[in-house]
Design a protein around this motif. Structure first.
Motif, mmCIF file in Angstrom:
data_model
loop_
_atom_site.group_PDB
_atom_site.id
_atom_site.type_symbol
_atom_site.label_atom_id
_atom_site.label_comp_id
_atom_site.label_asym_id
_atom_site.label_seq_id
_atom_site.Cartn_x
_atom_site.Cartn_y
_atom_site.Cartn_z
ATOM 1 N N ASP A 38 0.877 -1.172 0.000
ATOM 2 C CA ASP A 38 0.000 0.000 0.000
ATOM 3 C C ASP A 38 0.917 1.225 0.000
ATOM 4 O OD1 ASP A 38 -1.784 2.047 0.452
ATOM 5 O OD2 ASP A 38 -2.581 1.252 2.333
ATOM 6 N N VAL A 39 1.050 1.871 -1.153
ATOM 7 C CA VAL A 39 1.993 2.981 -1.313
ATOM 8 C C VAL A 39 1.275 4.299 -1.052
ATOM 9 C CG1 VAL A 39 3.493 4.201 -2.945
ATOM 10 C CG2 VAL A 39 3.415 1.685 -2.938
ATOM 11 N N ALA A 91 8.743 6.116 -0.964
ATOM 12 C CA ALA A 91 8.512 4.876 -1.718
ATOM 13 C C ALA A 91 9.525 4.697 -2.837
ATOM 14 C CB ALA A 91 7.090 4.868 -2.278
ATOM 15 N N ARG A 92 10.064 5.786 -3.358
ATOM 16 C CA ARG A 92 11.033 5.692 -4.452
ATOM 17 C C ARG A 92 12.369 5.111 -3.996
ATOM 18 N NH1 ARG A 92 10.259 11.877 -6.086
ATOM 19 N NH2 ARG A 92 10.347 11.902 -3.804
ATOM 20 N N THR A 123 9.074 3.691 -10.179
ATOM 21 C CA THR A 123 10.312 3.400 -9.453
ATOM 22 C C THR A 123 10.097 2.310 -8.403
ATOM 23 O OG1 THR A 123 11.032 5.685 -9.771
ATOM 24 C CG2 THR A 123 12.140 4.414 -8.060
ATOM 25 N N PHE A 124 9.010 2.433 -7.641
ATOM 26 C CA PHE A 124 8.738 1.454 -6.588
ATOM 27 C C PHE A 124 8.523 0.062 -7.172
ATOM 28 C CE2 PHE A 124 5.761 -0.974 -4.007
ATOM 29 C CZ PHE A 124 6.353 -0.930 -2.760
ATOM 30 N N ASN A 125 7.728 -0.041 -8.216
ATOM 31 C CA ASN A 125 7.388 -1.351 -8.769
ATOM 32 C C ASN A 125 8.582 -2.035 -9.424
ATOM 33 O OD1 ASN A 125 4.738 -1.268 -7.927
ATOM 34 N ND2 ASN A 125 3.997 -0.310 -9.802
ATOM 35 N N ARG A 126 9.484 -1.247 -9.989
ATOM 36 C CA ARG A 126 10.664 -1.840 -10.613
ATOM 37 C C ARG A 126 11.461 -2.661 -9.597
ATOM 38 N NH1 ARG A 126 13.452 2.623 -12.023
ATOM 39 N NH2 ARG A 126 12.167 2.916 -13.875
#
Length: 297
Positions: A38-39, A91-92, A123-126
């Motif tokens: 949960d971002v 988050a990043r 960026t977070f998902n990567r």
């Protein structure tokens, strides 16, 4: 805790359409083995929904120290310490202990991308989303529309308000963006034009370029209006136009001198935005607008 934090989260938690839309979207992707991030977790509404649908664990990522402290207390009070891990930080920059199956995020501003959600999630998902994982929302689109108001908002400043002329105000107000909470749906004078679309790789307002709005009806052009539509999951959308009771988002309006228009006319709109972080402040945007009259036979 600052009052503005409480007021903002009160409005978001009280927006039942927002909460219900995310609830339905999460129900389509979560199962009893799902690990969720949960971002921008805030007061943990989306974390609660993820747990409600059976998520085995949620990583709640929150950058604001005051909200992270609130989230920590909520986790402890609800007995979630074994199911929810609070990550206090940007988050990043976060690297989770394990990759997640689903990322959920609600960082939409009134125009959509002001809070840089697209760039943050990319960026977070990567780093943290497994290959083939799901993201909620799937897509966010920002549109600009040419509108005619119905005796509200910028439409008030006309030449007949109970016999009084108010149109002089059109000459006095700075043509800057302002927020408007519609009480009645404005008339769209043509098909809205897409300004930013995460599906085509746009990550925020920095990518916004000129657009052309083609008018399909005759009326009075009052303003250019900006709004977002988030596709949370197939057939589940959330938008601030048209508005709805309890909507915590306004729309942005750039006022124009009231102008009679005809179907076939076009409005060319070029955004002018400041450089750097100030680009996220939509009230500092300007729109250069040019009306092209249709050729009459």
């Amino acid at each position: 805790m600052e009052q503005r934090h409480l007021l903002m989260h009160q409005a978001m938690l009280g927006d039942r359409t927002r909460v219900d839309s995310y609830d339905r979207a999460l129900a389509t992707v979560i199962n009893e083995t799902s690990v969720v991030a949960d971002v921008g977790a805030g007061s943990l509404a989306l974390t609660a929904l993820a747990l409600r649908h059976g998520a085995t664990h949620v990583y709640a990522v929150e950058a604001d120290p005051q909200m992270a402290a609130v989230a920590d207390q909520i986790i402890r009070t609800n007995g979630w310490t074994d199911r929810v891990t609070l990550i206090a930080g940007d988050a990043r920059l976060v690297r989770l202990p394990r990759q997640v199956d689903i990322t959920v995020c609600e960082l939409m501003g009134n125009l959509g991308p002001e809070e840089d959600m697209g760039r943050i999630l990319r960026t977070f998902n990567r780093r943290n989303l497994r290959s083939g994982g799901s993201v909620v929302p799937q897509r966010v689109v920002t549109r600009l529309a040419a509108v005619q108001f119905d005796a509200e908002g910028w439409g008030i400043w006309n030449d007949d308000f109970f016999g009084m002329r108010l149109d002089v105000v059109q000459e006095l107000v700075e043509p800057a963006a302002h927020l408007h909470f519609p009480s009645r749906e404005p008339t769209l004078l043509g098909e809205p034009a897409v300004l930013v679309d995460s599906a085509r790789g746009d990550t925020g307002l920095r990518t916004a370029g000129p657009v052309t709005i083609r008018l399909s009806r005759t009326g009075t052009l009052h303003a250019i209006l900006g709004y977002f539509t988030a596709i949370l999951a197939p057939h589940i959308e959330l938008s601030n136009l048209p508005s709805y009771p309890g909507c915590n988002w306004a729309v942005y309006v750039w006022p124009l001198r009231h102008t009679s228009v005809t179907a076939g006319d076009t409005v060319q709109v070029r955004p002018r935005r400041p450089e750097g972080p100030a680009a996220r402040d939509v009230t500092r945007w300007r729109l250069d607008c040019h009306l092209n009259r249709a050729t009459r036979q």
